[in-house]
Enzyme design. Sequence first.
Site, PDB file in Angstrom:
ATOM      1  N   VAL A  73       0.862  -1.179   0.000  1.00 57.80           N
ATOM      2  CA  VAL A  73       0.000   0.000   0.000  1.00 57.80           C
ATOM      3  C   VAL A  73       0.898   1.228   0.000  1.00 57.80           C
ATOM      4  O   VAL A  73       1.705   1.416   0.909  1.00 57.80           O
ATOM      5  CB  VAL A  73      -0.934   0.028   1.234  1.00 57.80           C
ATOM      6  CG1 VAL A  73      -1.732   1.326   1.256  1.00 57.80           C
ATOM      7  CG2 VAL A  73      -1.874  -1.168   1.216  1.00 57.80           C
ATOM      8  N   ALA A 113       4.174   4.240   3.220  1.00 54.14           N
ATOM      9  CA  ALA A 113       3.828   2.987   2.544  1.00 54.14           C
ATOM     10  C   ALA A 113       3.918   1.850   3.551  1.00 54.14           C
ATOM     11  O   ALA A 113       4.462   2.017   4.643  1.00 54.14           O
ATOM     12  CB  ALA A 113       4.765   2.736   1.364  1.00 54.14           C
ATOM     13  N   LYS A 114       3.363   0.700   3.201  1.00 57.79           N
ATOM     14  CA  LYS A 114       3.484  -0.501   4.030  1.00 57.79           C
ATOM     15  C   LYS A 114       3.133  -1.695   3.155  1.00 57.79           C
ATOM     16  O   LYS A 114       2.399  -1.549   2.180  1.00 57.79           O
ATOM     17  CB  LYS A 114       2.520  -0.440   5.226  1.00 57.79           C
ATOM     18  CG  LYS A 114       2.992  -1.221   6.429  1.00 57.79           C
ATOM     19  CD  LYS A 114       4.065  -0.470   7.182  1.00 57.79           C
ATOM     20  CE  LYS A 114       4.447  -1.154   8.471  1.00 57.79           C
ATOM     21  NZ  LYS A 114       5.415  -0.364   9.239  1.00 57.79           N
ATOM     22  N   GLY A 115       3.634  -2.859   3.510  1.00 61.51           N
ATOM     23  CA  GLY A 115       3.303  -4.025   2.706  1.00 61.51           C
ATOM     24  C   GLY A 115       3.802  -5.303   3.316  1.00 61.51           C
ATOM     25  O   GLY A 115       4.265  -5.325   4.452  1.00 61.51           O
ATOM     26  N   ASP A 117      10.279  -5.136   8.719  1.00 66.31           N
ATOM     27  CA  ASP A 117       9.157  -5.012   9.647  1.00 66.31           C
ATOM     28  C   ASP A 117       9.001  -6.376  10.315  1.00 66.31           C
ATOM     29  O   ASP A 117       9.927  -7.192  10.283  1.00 66.31           O
ATOM     30  CB  ASP A 117       7.894  -4.594   8.875  1.00 66.31           C
ATOM     31  CG  ASP A 117       6.830  -3.958   9.771  1.00 66.31           C
ATOM     32  OD1 ASP A 117       6.441  -4.594  10.763  1.00 66.31           O
ATOM     33  OD2 ASP A 117       6.377  -2.843   9.476  1.00 66.31           O
TER      34      ASP A 117
END
Length: 411
Positions: free
Chosen positions: A56, A101-103, A142
């Site tokens: 995202v 952002a992140k994913g 992460d």
Amino acid sequence: MNALAATNRNFRQAARLLGLDTRVEKSLLIPFREIKVECTIPKDDGSLVSYVGFRVQHDNSRGPMKGGIRYHPEVDPDEVNALAQLMTWKTAVADLPYGGAKGGIGCNPKELSARELERLTRVFTQKIHDLIGVNRDVPAPDMGTNSQTMAWILDEYSKFHGHSLAVVTGKPVDLGGSLGREAATGRGVVYATEVLLADHGKSIKDLMFAIQGFGNVGSWVARLVHDIGGKIVAVSDITGAIKNPKGIDIPALLKHKEETGKLIDFDGADSFDPNELLTHECDVLIPCALGGVLNRENAENVRAKFIIEAANHPTDPEADEILARKGVTILPDIYANAGGVTVSYFEWVQNIQGFMWEEEKVNSVLKRYMTRAYDNIKGMCKTHNCNLRMGAFTLGVNRVARATMLRGWEA
């Protein structure tokens, strides 16, 4: 309330305080791009298995998007959306030239061999390589990923785009990673705690601390607080909780945890129910683990005067209101745990310049950034007559909104 609903609620409250145009408000909430890809790999036994990978990308008005990649079996799209959005506000609060952002991939990394993890990471990178990049989107480790994961992404991305050290951060030092990155989030938490306490005429060495979570962040916070002279009276993680009203010997506890893999059975403290840590007697409570741990069920019983949110979204909005009534000061996550992304920014800068910093410089510049961000948050608190959480959100949202409008968002 889930993480996305809570983040949206905080954003909307900040937007009202700032008097944002409703069209700008709506524009800032919607992610720039959501990516979903299939990652099929051969397992070591020859069978094929498929996983879903995603990214995202929330906002790029202030610079390339930035955020972690997590490997976890229960990856929740709402949570990832919320964390991508939080990264946008967090980078703006710290005044870093990034968006959020992140994913990640919906898998259990503990059930995969190192070779399977490498294959999965490389396939995922092949699917998204044209949507990430040094000036587009810069991933980082992460939950369930680490510096080795970043090394694989770097290598696979470089096959398509040439040698690109700055495409990911959190890399091994031998591959362009920054000195001080491992301790950065915990060190940033301690710098933030120091500046908050100084604002209240107090200091770390005079107070008692309780720390929930003893992973990377929690263990570094404990180590640094102990070195400064603070008294850590309670610590917990998934293996259990221990307490000692006279203070826990943190170097001895770290040695015990390394040897046994758990906190309990440590000679210098007594075991107790981990659920009681959040309401344990202390001056400063530092949740470093999961989100949503402070809620309406336990907030009334919290005895700490200060809560430092080292975890993402540890305090539900209902708990926020209860704790505010009790006079508890909460240092919000989008500021308190920004040390990690700040030193990731330093790593990106070092890679682009081709000039690496000494660890002493990394730590001193981090302290400057954390101190300056706190001063800016306090300025917004005075302007809008609000608490530190809303001070941080109004600071971050205002910076992103200004960048968006200056670039001509209606075009």
